[in-house]
Design an enzyme around this catalytic site. Structure first.
Site, short mmCIF file in Angstrom:
data_model
loop_
_atom_site.label_atom_id
_atom_site.label_comp_id
_atom_site.label_asym_id
_atom_site.label_seq_id
_atom_site.Cartn_x
_atom_site.Cartn_y
_atom_site.Cartn_z
N ARG A 270 1.03 -1.29 0.12
CA ARG A 270 -0.07 0.02 0.05
C ARG A 270 0.76 1.17 -0.06
NH1 ARG A 270 -0.54 -3.15 4.19
NH2 ARG A 270 0.24 -2.64 6.16
N GLU A 355 -5.50 -0.90 6.26
CA GLU A 355 -4.91 -2.15 6.04
C GLU A 355 -3.59 -1.79 7.11
OE1 GLU A 355 -2.69 -4.15 2.61
OE2 GLU A 355 -4.64 -5.22 2.74
O1 F6P Z 1 -4.34 -7.05 0.62
C1 F6P Z 1 -3.15 -7.75 0.98
C2 F6P Z 1 -2.06 -7.48 0.11
O2 F6P Z 1 -0.97 -8.24 0.48
C3 F6P Z 1 -1.84 -6.08 -0.07
O3 F6P Z 1 -1.19 -5.64 1.08
C4 F6P Z 1 -1.09 -5.84 -1.23
O4 F6P Z 1 -1.15 -4.63 -1.72
C5 F6P Z 1 -2.03 -7.02 -1.90
O5 F6P Z 1 -2.36 -7.98 -1.33
C6 F6P Z 1 -1.52 -7.39 -3.35
O6 F6P Z 1 -0.19 -7.91 -3.11
P1 F6P Z 1 0.85 -8.30 -4.20
O7 F6P Z 1 1.24 -7.02 -4.84
O8 F6P Z 1 1.92 -8.95 -3.74
O9 F6P Z 1 0.08 -9.13 -5.33
#
Ligand code: F6P
Length: 548
Positions: A270, A355
């Site tokens: 995030r 989050e």
């Molecule tokens: O919502 C959980 C999460 O890990 C977020 O913190 C993150 O932005 C999203 O899922 C996507 O994760 P990734 O960029 O690893 O696909």
């Protein structure tokens, strides 16, 4: 050294004593009693202006809140973050999204033996070269045509940031490039895009910090299958690029190492819009404006690092929000961008704040005995006025609102902009002053209503007022002011996390649902016998199995 409990802090206890009186304070009287209130409770930083005077607090309250920030060690934790200390204590990681927007000549920062700024700028240079090539048409698809459509496949921080920024900066974007964002595992999301793009002129960006997120992996595999049904496998290299920390997984997917854009574990999802996750932004608006976006955030970083707490915009925004949450017991915060191009900003802040701080245990794992992050939600003004402002004005809950506006428009429709700002300022005034029953009686009498009609209507037309709001202004919505705005809320989130003593940089709360979904998906898609769930879940699975 464990943080003492929030309730044991002297300033928290003093604030708790002050709160019952404060709940009765009338902002009308606070303004009437201090003609300098607006001046005293507003601050400029990095091109932004924050007016926090329409809150139920006085100088004493602010002093105690600032004292609380000192007692909770906000400054030391802030300095630890910028220094690359592993403040994400459950994952043992540094938190260095601020390094992503530091200039190339920033003081050297070595973390785990890595020269962080050098690594960041090496990747930024690759983003520049690639985005320039696509935008100029020198990067060609496998049949020799320039790229027309860019499809970002990612979710959460790999989607919300780029999507929000590309929309916010739409007036800066390349007229010949169409940006698409696919995030949901719901096939309707991907189908809506694949049904309108041409494989010869489409570039897919697979954006995933872990490169394991099930929605993104499924969307990426389906997009790959769609593409290779229409083009040779060898063409993938011209049409699929990836952004991740997991280079092995990208290689396995079959993406050319030359078009892998890495980032690092010390970037939270995030908080990743400043990294190569921001590639869609550089493609849409160009690397120059993307750099301005980074510079705006860096300007806010410098302010956050150096301004005294009492003049520190992120700290003040955090403390006012903490006061409303802890002592006025506000269960949610509404974000009201009075700028249509910021329509995805509330959604972006939902992940950033909820989050980060939607936690129930402290960094040391002890259950908290106070409320933490409120629900964050919102919609652009003036639309919100015609949807839920009724509740905000006359409902039983008090919901603080953050108004965000640009003083000057990016268009020539001056009358529209005057109407927009008038509504923005009128709403915060209405929330603050309300309308007393005496004023309602006078109004209705002046309108010549009969006494019994006045009696009947007056309670319905009375506004309690005394409802808090902040107003954040910028001159124009530009890459620089947007960068500063996003960084402002990142640092606000950081400060509140320190006050609540939670780890703002992990997200274990997303794991349970993911694990259960895997089991149920098997029960829906194979002959696996349904597990013994509760009767509701079993019943829902049965309905889905019948429908197949
Ligand atoms: O919502 C959980 C999460 O890990 C977020 O913190 C993150 O932005 C999203 O899922 C996507 O994760 P990734 O960029 O690893 O696909």
């Amino acid at each position: 050294m464990p943080q003492p409990s929030l309730r044991s802090s002297a300033s928290f206890q003093a604030l708790s004593k002050l709160a019952p009186d404060a709940a009765r304070w009338q902002m009308r009287e606070l303004f009437a009693g201090d003609p300098e209130r607006f001046k005293a409770m507003s601050v400029d930083a990095a091109g932004l202006f924050l007016d926090y005077s329409k809150n139920r607090l006085d100088g004493r309250t602010l002093e105690l809140l600032l004292q609380l920030a000192r007692e909770r060690g906000v400054e030391a934790r802030r300095d630890a973050m910028f220094a690359g200390e592993k403040i994400n204590n459950t994952e043992q990681r540094a938190v260095l999204h601020t390094a992503l927007r530091a200039p190339a000549d920033a003081p050297k920062l070595i973390v785990d033996g890595q020269d962080v700024h050098a690594d960041v700028h090496a990747v930024l240079q690759r983003v520049r070269v690639f985005s320039d090539a696509v935008r100029s048409g020198t990067w060609l698809g496998h049949t020799g045509k320039a790229i027309v459509d860019v499809v970002n496949i990612g979710i959460g921080g790999s989607d919300l940031g780029p999507k929000m920024v590309c929309l916010a900066l739409r007036q800066y974007s390349h007229p010949g490039l169409r940006m698409h964002f696919v995030s949901n595992v719901d096939g309707h999301d991907l189908d809506a895009v694949l049904s309108i793009v041409d494989p010869e002129t489409t570039l897919f960006i697979i954006a995933s910090k872990t490169f394991t997120t099930s929605e993104t992996m499924m969307n990426a595999q389906t997009a790959r299958k769609w593409f290779t049904a229409l083009a040779p496998e060898s063409a993938l290299a011209r049409h699929f690029v990836a952004v991740s920390t997991n280079l092995e997984a990208i290689k396995t997917f079959g993406i050319d190492p030359d078009t892998m854009f890495p980032f690092w574990d010390w970037v939270g999802g995030r908080y990743s819009v400043w990294s190569a996750i921001g590639l869609p932004i550089a493609l849409a608006v160009g690397f120059g404006y993307f750099s301005d976006f980074l510079a705006g955030a860096h300007a806010m970083d410098q302010h956050f690092k150096s301004a005294p707490l009492a003049a520190n915009m992120p700290v003040l925004l955090a403390l006012v929000g903490f006061w409303n949450r802890q002592f006025l017991e506000c269960g949610s915060v509404s974000i009201a961008p009075y700028h249509q191009d910021l329509s995805r900003f509330p959604a972006y802040l939902q992940q950033l704040e909820m989050e980060s701080n939607g936690k129930r245990v402290t960094r040391d794992g002890a259950a908290v005995d106070y409320a933490t992050c409120p629900a964050v939600w919102g919609e652009c003004g003036t639309n919100g006025q015609h949807a839920y402002f009724q509740m905000l004005h006359q409902g039983t809950d008090v919901t603080p609102i953050d108004f965000i506006a640009a003083l000057r428009p990016g268009h020539e429709l001056q009358r529209h902009h005057a109407a927009l700002l008038a509504n923005c300022f009128a709403q915060s005034e209405a929330f603050m002053r309300g309308k007393t029953i005496t004023e309602v009686y006078a109004d209705l009498q002046a309108q010549g209503l009969a006494p019994d009609e006045i009696e009947r209507l007056a309670p319905h037309k009375t506004f309690p007022g005394n409802r808090p709001s902040n107003t954040i202004l910028m001159e124009y919505l530009t890459p620089h002011s947007l960068g500063a705005l996003v960084a402002l809320y990142e640092h606000k989130t950081f400060v509140q996390g320190v006050l609540w003593d939670v780890n703002s940089f992990d997200q274990w709360g997303v794991e349970l649902g993911k694990a259960l979904a895997k089991n149920i998906e098997a029960e829906l898609t194979t002959t696996v016998r349904p597990e013994l769930h509760d009767s509701s879940t079993n019943g829902l699975i049965a309905k889905a199995r019948e429908a197949v």
